[in-house]
Enzyme design. Structure first.
Site, short mmCIF file in Angstrom:
data_model
loop_
_atom_site.label_atom_id
_atom_site.label_comp_id
_atom_site.label_asym_id
_atom_site.label_seq_id
_atom_site.Cartn_x
_atom_site.Cartn_y
_atom_site.Cartn_z
N ASP A 1 75.37 -53.33 -26.95
CA ASP A 1 76.47 -53.02 -27.86
C ASP A 1 76.62 -54.01 -28.99
O ASP A 1 76.09 -55.11 -28.92
CB ASP A 1 77.76 -53.21 -27.06
CG ASP A 1 78.34 -51.91 -26.61
OD1 ASP A 1 79.49 -51.95 -26.19
OD2 ASP A 1 77.67 -50.88 -26.70
N PRO B 1 82.79 -61.86 -23.62
CA PRO B 1 83.37 -61.63 -24.94
C PRO B 1 82.58 -62.17 -26.12
O PRO B 1 82.91 -61.88 -27.25
CB PRO B 1 84.69 -62.39 -24.84
CG PRO B 1 84.36 -63.52 -23.93
CD PRO B 1 83.39 -62.99 -22.93
N MET C 1 91.85 -53.77 -29.93
CA MET C 1 91.62 -52.81 -31.02
C MET C 1 92.90 -52.55 -31.81
O MET C 1 93.16 -51.42 -32.22
CB MET C 1 91.09 -51.48 -30.45
CG MET C 1 89.76 -51.62 -29.74
SD MET C 1 89.24 -50.12 -28.90
CE MET C 1 90.20 -50.18 -27.40
N LYS D 1 78.48 -50.15 -31.74
CA LYS D 1 79.49 -49.42 -32.48
C LYS D 1 80.31 -50.41 -33.25
O LYS D 1 80.80 -51.39 -32.70
CB LYS D 1 80.42 -48.66 -31.51
CG LYS D 1 79.77 -47.44 -30.92
CD LYS D 1 80.74 -46.68 -30.08
CE LYS D 1 80.63 -47.09 -28.63
NZ LYS D 1 81.55 -46.37 -27.76
N THR E 1 86.75 -60.14 -19.62
CA THR E 1 87.26 -59.28 -20.68
C THR E 1 87.83 -60.11 -21.84
O THR E 1 88.25 -61.25 -21.66
CB THR E 1 88.32 -58.30 -20.09
OG1 THR E 1 88.63 -57.36 -21.11
CG2 THR E 1 89.59 -59.02 -19.65
N ALA E 2 87.77 -59.52 -23.03
CA ALA E 2 88.11 -60.28 -24.25
C ALA E 2 89.48 -60.93 -24.19
O ALA E 2 89.65 -62.06 -24.65
CB ALA E 2 88.01 -59.36 -25.47
N GLY F 1 80.15 -55.34 -24.10
CA GLY F 1 81.02 -56.48 -24.42
C GLY F 1 82.17 -56.57 -23.42
O GLY F 1 82.69 -55.55 -22.96
N GLY F 2 82.56 -57.77 -23.06
CA GLY F 2 83.71 -57.97 -22.17
C GLY F 2 83.45 -57.42 -20.79
O GLY F 2 82.42 -57.69 -20.19
N ASP F 3 84.39 -56.62 -20.30
CA ASP F 3 84.25 -55.96 -19.00
C ASP F 3 83.98 -54.47 -19.24
O ASP F 3 84.60 -53.87 -20.11
CB ASP F 3 85.55 -56.13 -18.20
CG ASP F 3 85.45 -55.44 -16.86
OD1 ASP F 3 85.01 -56.10 -15.91
OD2 ASP F 3 85.79 -54.24 -16.76
#
Ligand code: SAH
Length: 504
Positions: free
Chosen positions: A36, A13, A173, A58, A119-120, A89-91
């Site tokens: 990313d 993360p 998100m 992105k 993951t975040a 990023g993350g998973d």
């Protein structure tokens, strides 16, 4: 040609330490790294220096490259026979479109492996002090996107089941839709006083965490100006943060501290600062270079048989001395019978790395301490070797000679002002991106001024200045800088402690 392979790697993360061992290993072997926005760019340092690095990041609303293009890029690179590290990023398989990339590779017949990442939401929870599940509070956990596929409507989420059927809910998100999320959950049966945590830039020095309830989270997030990327955690477990937070309450958390030491020396100091929660920003203002000639040091090394004491006053001196010892065809045995004097624990540690223990370390870790200690033991008639830095004060050779020793002080290394980096320091200072500047020797002050420019004192207005000791402080004052923090003992550890005390 045989196609290469694509590793879809979860970068974690943000905190670069959270990549897996397997992910790091694949990254190190890659010919090309495709990365990313959310993967920490520091991880790129682990890639081979000659590996190609392609940014396809992105930022929400500014799609740097459309997903189809990324898919084709990965396939094309692999078809050229390359080993591709796709750092995400993350998973990769949690809201990361890793599934789409893998399907494309599968369809193109390209071998791939998927290496999971932290993951975040898991990381944000851990670093905010919120166990996502806890027997007393919840038995289930839901990971939800707060921003669905652009051509779907939010309503495809089954709000009623989410609101009442799952214990802890985590939204990715979700910042743009925060109001809608809170409203729908309340409307579908979650009590409006349910605790909510919003964690921005989790696991990084920019992490900010806000705790609210479903009823007031929108208002509070707006007031605190929290921005994406953020994770939203909804559920009673949020209340545990009060007891379990550990990351953002460390004494120097959020402080951006400039470290001016050489690249070789910055590591240990950076680590001490990071352990207290600070963000250490390395901007070396000193570069170590070889002296114009090795002749003086080499000739001293050839006469080691006649030397009684060897004084080493920095890890750099240790490095230079032992590299020349080797170059002249000798090894540690040449030091048999010589008393090893180290100026302080760091220099002693550099000796220890080479299998040697320092015989003497003064209690005052400065040239003065070395001289006092040796004179107390008696130096008359002793032959002393002191490989020195170009800019070293002549205190050691002068005072020891006055006390009757025969002192050899060959030049072991020189220091220069780096040609690059001054602009970057100026930029960060002007942008108020630095809270504290640290000076660990007089030459760090001199060189800092040389690199940053004559208006350095002006740029440092409002910045805390921390100096390692009285000599360094005097140099700083001479240049019009006001020293705010100076520890009693001249060590890096004491400097960090003094900063912790200062910022309390
Ligand atoms: N594959 C990623 C998720 C990508 S979707 C993973 O497994 O973590 C992007 C969303 O992830 C962001 O909008 C945000 O909700 C979350 N996110 C990623 N990194 C984050 C971080 N450091 N702090 C908070 N949220 C983060």
């Amino acid at each position: 040609m045989q196609p290469g392979i694509v590793y879809l790697i979860g970068a974690g993360p943000g905190d670069p330490g959270l990549i897996t061992v397997k992910g790091l290993d694949s990254l190190r072997r890659a010919d090309v790294v495709v990365y990313d926005y959310l993967a920490n760019p520091q991880l790129l340092d682990a890639a081979r220096p000659d590996a190609e690095r392609i940014y396809v990041g992105k930022v929400r609303g500014h799609h740097h490259r459309p997903q189809d293009e990324i898919n084709s890029l990965l396939a094309d690179l692999a078809l050229q026979g390359k080993t591709v590290a796709r750092l995400k990023g993350g998973d990769p398989y949690v809201f990361g479109r890793g599934g789409e990339e893998a399907l494309h590779l599968h369809q193109a017949g390209i071998p791939f492996e998927v290496i999971p990442g932290v993951t975040a939401s898991f990381a944000a929870a851990a670093y905010a002090g919120i166990p996502l599940t806890h027997r007393d509070f919840t038995t289930s956990l839901g990971l939800v996107t707060g921003h669905e596929h652009p051509d779907k409507k939010m309503s495809t989420l089954d709000w009623e089941k989410l609101a009442t059927g799952v214990g802890t809910l985590v939204f990715y998100m979700g910042m743009a839709n925060l109001a809608l999320i809170a409203r729908e959950l309340i409307a579908h049966g979650r009590p409006s006083d349910t605790p909510v945590a919003v964690i921005q830039w989790a696991t990084t020095p920019r992490q900010r965490t806000l705790v609210a309830t479903l009823a007031d989270v929108v208002e509070k997030v707006a007031a605190a100006k929290l921005q994406p990327p953020a994770i939203i955690i909804v559920g009673e477990v949020v209340t545990l943060r009060e007891q379990l937070r550990w990351f953002d309450n460390r004494p120097l958390f959020g402080k951006r501290i400039l470290v001016t030491r050489t690249a070789e020396q910055a590591g240990a100091f950076n680590q001490l600062l990071q352990e207290q929660g600070a963000e250490a920003i390395s901007c070396p203002v000193i570069e170590i270079v070889a002296p114009p000639s090795w002749e003086e040091l080499d000739s001293a090394i050839r006469s080691l048989g006649e030397i009684d004491d060897l004084i080493l006053t920095s890890a750099n001196a240790v490095d230079a001395f032992f590299s020349r010892l080797k170059s002249t065809g000798r090894d540690l045995r040449a030091l048999a019978g010589i008393t090893l004097v180290a100026v302080g624990p760091k220099t002693a540690a550099a000796l220890a790395e080479r299998g040697l223990s320092a015989d003497l370390i003064p209690t005052d870790y400065r040239a003065e301490g070395v001289v006092k200690l040796l004179i107390e033991r008696g130096v008359a008639g002793r032959r002393i070797l002191y490989p020195k830095a170009e800019l070293a004060r002549d205190l050691i050779p002068r005072q020891l000679a006055e006390a009757g020793a025969e002192v050899l002080a060959p030049l072991a290394y020189c220091t220069v002002v780096p040609t690059h980096g001054g602009e970057e320091i100026r930029r960060r200072l002007s942008a108020k991106e630095i809270d504290t500047v640290t000076f660990t020797s007089s030459s760090t002050v001199e060189n800092f001024i040389a690199m940053v420019g004559a208006d350095a004192a002006e740029l440092l207005q409002g910045v805390t200045i921390c100096s390692i000791g009285p000599l360094t402080s005097a140099t700083a004052q001479k240049h019009g800088l006001v020293v705010d923090v100076e520890p009693a003992a001249s060590t890096l550890e004491a400097m960090v402690e003094a900063m912790v005390e200062y910022f309390k």
